[in-house]
Write an enzyme that holds these catalytic residues in place. Sequence first.
Site, mmCIF file in Angstrom:
data_model
loop_
_atom_site.group_PDB
_atom_site.id
_atom_site.type_symbol
_atom_site.label_atom_id
_atom_site.label_comp_id
_atom_site.label_asym_id
_atom_site.label_seq_id
_atom_site.Cartn_x
_atom_site.Cartn_y
_atom_site.Cartn_z
ATOM 1 N N MET A 69 0.862 -1.195 0.000
ATOM 2 C CA MET A 69 0.000 0.000 0.000
ATOM 3 C C MET A 69 0.893 1.239 0.000
ATOM 4 O O MET A 69 1.776 1.354 0.857
ATOM 5 C CB MET A 69 -0.859 -0.026 1.262
ATOM 6 C CG MET A 69 -1.804 1.137 1.412
ATOM 7 S SD MET A 69 -2.855 0.876 2.876
ATOM 8 C CE MET A 69 -4.025 2.192 2.651
ATOM 9 N N LEU A 71 2.315 4.737 0.898
ATOM 10 C CA LEU A 71 2.200 5.499 2.154
ATOM 11 C C LEU A 71 1.480 6.832 1.968
ATOM 12 O O LEU A 71 1.058 7.443 2.942
ATOM 13 C CB LEU A 71 3.592 5.758 2.723
ATOM 14 C CG LEU A 71 4.179 4.625 3.579
ATOM 15 C CD1 LEU A 71 5.684 4.793 3.728
ATOM 16 C CD2 LEU A 71 3.531 4.585 4.952
ATOM 17 N N GLY A 73 -1.643 8.777 -0.219
ATOM 18 C CA GLY A 73 -2.768 8.661 -1.152
ATOM 19 C C GLY A 73 -3.529 9.970 -1.209
ATOM 20 O O GLY A 73 -3.307 10.870 -0.389
ATOM 21 N N THR A 76 -10.598 11.941 -1.006
ATOM 22 C CA THR A 76 -11.620 12.473 -1.927
ATOM 23 C C THR A 76 -12.901 12.927 -1.231
ATOM 24 O O THR A 76 -13.868 13.286 -1.887
ATOM 25 C CB THR A 76 -11.989 11.427 -3.009
ATOM 26 O OG1 THR A 76 -12.499 10.253 -2.353
ATOM 27 C CG2 THR A 76 -10.796 11.071 -3.879
ATOM 28 N N TRP A 77 -12.907 12.891 0.101
ATOM 29 C CA TRP A 77 -14.106 13.362 0.789
ATOM 30 C C TRP A 77 -14.221 14.882 0.621
ATOM 31 O O TRP A 77 -13.224 15.604 0.731
ATOM 32 C CB TRP A 77 -14.033 13.018 2.282
ATOM 33 C CG TRP A 77 -15.257 13.427 3.044
ATOM 34 C CD1 TRP A 77 -16.553 13.304 2.635
ATOM 35 C CD2 TRP A 77 -15.294 14.033 4.337
ATOM 36 N NE1 TRP A 77 -17.402 13.787 3.609
ATOM 37 C CE2 TRP A 77 -16.662 14.235 4.666
ATOM 38 C CE3 TRP A 77 -14.319 14.401 5.257
ATOM 39 C CZ2 TRP A 77 -17.070 14.807 5.873
ATOM 40 C CZ3 TRP A 77 -14.723 14.958 6.461
ATOM 41 C CH2 TRP A 77 -16.078 15.163 6.754
ATOM 42 N N ASP A 100 -8.165 7.359 -2.060
ATOM 43 C CA ASP A 100 -9.061 6.940 -0.976
ATOM 44 C C ASP A 100 -10.485 7.399 -1.287
ATOM 45 O O ASP A 100 -10.756 8.598 -1.376
ATOM 46 C CB ASP A 100 -8.609 7.552 0.357
ATOM 47 C CG ASP A 100 -9.476 7.065 1.506
ATOM 48 O OD1 ASP A 100 -9.270 5.915 1.942
ATOM 49 O OD2 ASP A 100 -10.374 7.812 1.947
ATOM 50 N N TYR A 105 -19.041 9.373 -0.060
ATOM 51 C CA TYR A 105 -18.520 10.644 -0.552
ATOM 52 C C TYR A 105 -19.279 11.123 -1.787
ATOM 53 O O TYR A 105 -19.074 12.242 -2.267
ATOM 54 C CB TYR A 105 -17.018 10.562 -0.875
ATOM 55 C CG TYR A 105 -16.159 10.170 0.317
ATOM 56 C CD1 TYR A 105 -16.661 10.220 1.618
ATOM 57 C CD2 TYR A 105 -14.850 9.750 0.161
ATOM 58 C CE1 TYR A 105 -15.898 9.848 2.709
ATOM 59 C CE2 TYR A 105 -14.064 9.382 1.246
ATOM 60 C CZ TYR A 105 -14.610 9.429 2.522
ATOM 61 O OH TYR A 105 -13.836 9.065 3.596
ATOM 62 N N LYS A 134 -15.195 2.336 0.811
ATOM 63 C CA LYS A 134 -15.716 2.033 2.152
ATOM 64 C C LYS A 134 -17.200 1.704 2.090
ATOM 65 O O LYS A 134 -17.951 2.314 1.317
ATOM 66 C CB LYS A 134 -15.488 3.227 3.100
ATOM 67 C CG LYS A 134 -14.055 3.701 3.106
ATOM 68 C CD LYS A 134 -13.780 4.792 4.111
ATOM 69 C CE LYS A 134 -12.436 5.452 3.816
ATOM 70 N NZ LYS A 134 -12.506 6.524 2.825
ATOM 71 N N HIS A 167 -16.834 1.424 7.080
ATOM 72 C CA HIS A 167 -16.602 2.859 7.285
ATOM 73 C C HIS A 167 -16.639 3.260 8.771
ATOM 74 O O HIS A 167 -15.812 4.050 9.224
ATOM 75 C CB HIS A 167 -17.648 3.650 6.483
ATOM 76 C CG HIS A 167 -17.181 5.007 6.066
ATOM 77 N ND1 HIS A 167 -17.494 5.570 4.857
ATOM 78 C CD2 HIS A 167 -16.426 5.937 6.704
ATOM 79 C CE1 HIS A 167 -16.952 6.767 4.766
ATOM 80 N NE2 HIS A 167 -16.297 7.013 5.879
ATOM 81 N N ASN A 209 -12.319 3.851 11.892
ATOM 82 C CA ASN A 209 -12.908 4.406 13.113
ATOM 83 C C ASN A 209 -13.131 3.358 14.198
ATOM 84 O O ASN A 209 -13.996 3.526 15.058
ATOM 85 C CB ASN A 209 -14.227 5.123 12.799
ATOM 86 C CG ASN A 209 -14.033 6.303 11.875
ATOM 87 O OD1 ASN A 209 -13.353 7.262 12.234
ATOM 88 N ND2 ASN A 209 -14.598 6.238 10.673
ATOM 89 N N LEU A 259 -4.101 16.449 7.839
ATOM 90 C CA LEU A 259 -3.739 17.869 7.988
ATOM 91 C C LEU A 259 -4.688 18.555 8.967
ATOM 92 O O LEU A 259 -4.689 19.779 9.078
ATOM 93 C CB LEU A 259 -3.814 18.566 6.619
ATOM 94 C CG LEU A 259 -2.865 18.041 5.540
ATOM 95 C CD1 LEU A 259 -3.224 18.615 4.173
ATOM 96 C CD2 LEU A 259 -1.420 18.373 5.890
#
Length: 388
Positions: A69, A71, A73, A76-77, A100, A105, A134, A167, A209, A259
């Site tokens: 995978m 590190l 990506g 897109t939300w 992602d 979304y 998800k 999700h 989550n 972020l």
Amino acid sequence: HARQVTTTASSLAAASARRKSSSAPGSAPARRAFSVRGASSSSPSPSRMVPVPPSRESTLIELNTGYNMPLVGLGTWQAARGVVGQAVADALELGYVHIDCAAAYANECEVGHALTAAVAKGTVTREQLFITSKLWNDRRRPEDVRAALQQSLADLQLEYLDLYLIHWPVVWRRGTLMQTDGGASLAACWRALEAAVDAGLVRSIGVSNFDEGQMAELMAAARVQPAVNQVEIHPRLPQRALVSWCQKRGVAVTAYSPLARGGGLFDDEVVGDIAAKHGVTPAQAVLRWGVERGIVVIPKSVTASRIAANRDLFSFALDEEDMKGMSRLDDGTTTSTSPWSDSGPTAGRNKVLKPLISTLLWPVFKIISVDVQRMGRTGFIKWSWSRE
Ligand code: NAP
């Protein structure tokens, strides 16, 4: 930086090896210990260890399914329809291979068009791509799991997903928000996901989550172990205990909102000083802090220059002093607004909020039904009495 990543990865690998699962999914490669590819002492090629964009050989993390995978990506939300396709196209041109996504979304169709166009153009091959989606909270019954997966595959124009996540650790009645479905469970949902792996529709499965208790319960019953737990992580919310719990058990961790959605990090003096020291932007310093911990980061941006910068994390490294400085930012701040979350920093607030909202919404869902899988197309609210 490679040395720091190696240290993390090798201790994780040892812990993971001690706790091997008895089974490997369908056609996947043999289960391997968790490690960061290209950063192990047995493959000490510096050029592979420190790839610089636009190389596609961005540092990878090896999942417990044996698949790699990237590190970094692209998130897109809240990347709006009409914009998200261009963002994905830009990202792929700039060397990203990891996107992602999620049914919730409401933009998977447009992402799918962009992926197909990029493959047709020769920008990237399907094998190079790593696509996550998800499963939404009201799709927990086995037949709904398979249908939702098929829908995401159709929308994304893919034959298989690289990673499919539950999700949220909640079980809602189909078409509702926060109305518990007594006839469904996370365990049965997981078995349906395991069947999807067996059928070759998904390479790795995981969760999002989940806290330690929810992970332990799922893992104790699982035939195919979760490969990933995607949770909110940034310097203001480092989630040290959860990250360590997952990594020790060979579950890779992905940081969402890495972020903190801006959340004060870019103006912070500590972040600014670390960024200036390395000649990078505050966003790059914050993302690199995640990578240093062996965590996958999926920053969202629809701005080409930011998309480019967010992936440029492998030409510098944070040292111990930087990491210590960043740890001073930990104030437990969360960006999550989901009132249904039972875990994490908003759990206390939600204990009160959840039953209240759930009760208020109960009559609403007697009249309407919400179809999250259709949100990316048309008409996601249906009158309940017209339901089949
Ligand atoms: P984020 O990535 O922490 O922040 C995104 C925000 O930061 C956007 O407003 C973006 O603006 C801005 N930004 C991006 N790069 C920047 C840069 N280099 N400099 C300055 N600003 C920058 O927040 P997020 O979208 O919440 O999280 C990322 C992804 O995680 C999501 O897109 C989604 O894929 C995933 N996620 C998953 C869950 C879950 O429950 N599993 C929850 C939340 C998020 P522009 O776009 O305008 O450039």
